[in-house]
Design a protein around this motif. Structure first.
Motif, PDB file in Angstrom:
ATOM      1  N   GLY A 165       3.517   1.858  -1.437  1.00 20.60           N
ATOM      2  CA  GLY A 165       4.195   2.120  -2.706  1.00 20.60           C
ATOM      3  C   GLY A 165       5.689   2.164  -2.566  1.00 20.60           C
ATOM      4  O   GLY A 165       6.402   2.400  -3.523  1.00 20.60           O
ATOM      5  N   ASP A 218      -0.424   4.497  -6.846  1.00 20.84           N
ATOM      6  CA  ASP A 218      -0.680   4.926  -5.472  1.00 20.84           C
ATOM      7  C   ASP A 218      -0.391   6.400  -5.228  1.00 20.84           C
ATOM      8  O   ASP A 218      -0.956   6.995  -4.308  1.00 20.84           O
ATOM      9  CB  ASP A 218       0.165   4.091  -4.497  1.00 20.84           C
ATOM     10  CG  ASP A 218      -0.158   2.609  -4.576  1.00 20.84           C
ATOM     11  OD1 ASP A 218      -1.244   2.270  -5.090  1.00 20.84           O
ATOM     12  OD2 ASP A 218       0.668   1.792  -4.138  1.00 20.84           O
ATOM     13  N   HIS A 219       0.504   6.996  -6.043  1.00 23.62           N
ATOM     14  CA  HIS A 219       0.916   8.377  -5.789  1.00 23.62           C
ATOM     15  C   HIS A 219       0.764   9.280  -7.012  1.00 23.62           C
ATOM     16  O   HIS A 219       1.055  10.476  -6.929  1.00 23.62           O
ATOM     17  CB  HIS A 219       2.370   8.409  -5.301  1.00 23.62           C
ATOM     18  CG  HIS A 219       2.592   7.612  -4.055  1.00 23.62           C
ATOM     19  ND1 HIS A 219       2.180   8.037  -2.814  1.00 23.62           N
ATOM     20  CD2 HIS A 219       3.154   6.392  -3.863  1.00 23.62           C
ATOM     21  CE1 HIS A 219       2.493   7.125  -1.895  1.00 23.62           C
ATOM     22  NE2 HIS A 219       3.077   6.120  -2.512  1.00 23.62           N
ATOM     23  N   PRO A 238       0.791  -1.220   0.000  1.00 25.08           N
ATOM     24  CA  PRO A 238       0.000   0.000   0.000  1.00 25.08           C
ATOM     25  C   PRO A 238       0.820   1.266   0.000  1.00 25.08           C
ATOM     26  O   PRO A 238       0.453   2.260  -0.576  1.00 25.08           O
ATOM     27  CB  PRO A 238      -0.834  -0.133   1.285  1.00 25.08           C
ATOM     28  CG  PRO A 238      -0.905  -1.612   1.538  1.00 25.08           C
ATOM     29  CD  PRO A 238       0.405  -2.140   1.080  1.00 25.08           C
ATOM     30  N   ARG A 242       3.630   1.053  -9.028  1.00 22.33           N
ATOM     31  CA  ARG A 242       3.097   1.462  -7.723  1.00 22.33           C
ATOM     32  C   ARG A 242       3.113   2.974  -7.576  1.00 22.33           C
ATOM     33  O   ARG A 242       2.185   3.569  -7.037  1.00 22.33           O
ATOM     34  CB  ARG A 242       3.914   0.835  -6.595  1.00 22.33           C
ATOM     35  CG  ARG A 242       3.712  -0.650  -6.401  1.00 22.33           C
ATOM     36  CD  ARG A 242       4.334  -1.145  -5.105  1.00 22.33           C
ATOM     37  NE  ARG A 242       4.435  -2.598  -5.145  1.00 22.33           N
ATOM     38  CZ  ARG A 242       5.553  -3.263  -5.342  1.00 22.33           C
ATOM     39  NH1 ARG A 242       6.688  -2.605  -5.493  1.00 22.33           N
ATOM     40  NH2 ARG A 242       5.554  -4.574  -5.380  1.00 22.33           N
TER      41      ARG A 242
END
Length: 251
Positions: free
Chosen positions: A7, A85-86, A5, A81
């Motif tokens: 990343g 995620d970002h 989660p 990721r």
């Protein structure tokens, strides 16, 4: 491949505990299978795009086939990721990878807004000075045959522009058509997609055409940014419609 989660998986985490397989070079198909455990939406085209951007450099066999190492797979997982995620742009991700290669600690970014859906999808919107690719270059970059290109041209999915060559986006179009073909979708099935895209482009052009003709240079300069923003919104709307329709069919 376990989901991280944060990343910020450390180097090697994406391929940890795989034993001797770590040392066996993998084909792009094998890499796709590994990555899809965590990233179901990843495609061969996406991996090729990240390679073309220099984020991963698999070695090539004498015959030209890609061979990925476990480290290559881990780098790809890190990039995916960071995007998922970002919402980081590839330029920032490349800087983070360079820092990791130097042994530096990479700080995770804070929350961000979802990215422009057109970012990294192929090339910027076409303009009079946009890049062109020749037929030979298109065939080599997309790894398709003359027969495939001729067939796709016959269905209007690809075609040369008036000034010669193909628009830069043709490479990504060819790769996507090739990937869709692996699911049984033939060029004749994709004509409706192309027609829909042409209609969307026509709507965008109706909005930005007056800006391009404006006497104010700043207004004319803003036309391309406006076109890109409108195209992004159109892509998001189309994706939302597709998701809604699939949900209705499923329910």
């Amino acid at each position: 491949m376990p989901h991280t989660p944060s990343g910020g998986a450390p180097p090697g985490a994406a391929t940890a505990d795989r034993g001797p397989a770590d040392r066996v070079p993998m084909s792009i198909g094998s890499v796709l299978g590994l990555l899809r455990e965590e990233f179901p939406e990843v495609t061969v085209s996406k991996i090729r795009f990240l390679e073309s951007e220099g984020l991963v450099e698999p070695r090539r066999t004498p015959s030209g086939y890609r061979k990925f190492s476990a480290q290559d797979v881990e780098r790809l997982a890190f990039v995916l990721r960071m995007q998922r995620d970002h919402y980081l742009p590839l330029k920032v991700i490349r800087e983070q990878l360079d820092a990791r290669d130097r042994g530096e600690q990479v700080a995770l970014p804070g929350p961000a807004q979802p990215p422009d859906l057109l970012d990294g999808a192929a090339a910027p919107l076409d303009t009079a000075g946009a890049a062109r690719v020749g037929r030979t270059e298109l065939l080599a970059a997309s790894e398709i045959t003359e027969e495939q290109l001729a067939e796709w041209e016959s269905y209007g999915l690809l075609g040369p522009v008036e000034n010669g060559g193909y628009p830069a986006e043709a490479v990504e179009v060819a790769r996507l058509v090739l990937d869709l073909g692996r699911f049984g979708l033939e060029p004749r099935h994709l004509r409706a997609v192309k027609a829909s895209a042409d209609r969307d482009a026509g709507l965008v052009e109706q909005v930005v055409a007056p800006l391009r003709r404006h006497r104010n240079p700043q207004t004319r300069h803003r036309a391309e940014a406006t076109a890109r923003e409108l195209a992004t919104l159109a892509v998001r709307l189309h994706a939302t419609f597709v998701q809604a329709a699939l949900r209705e069919q499923r329910d």
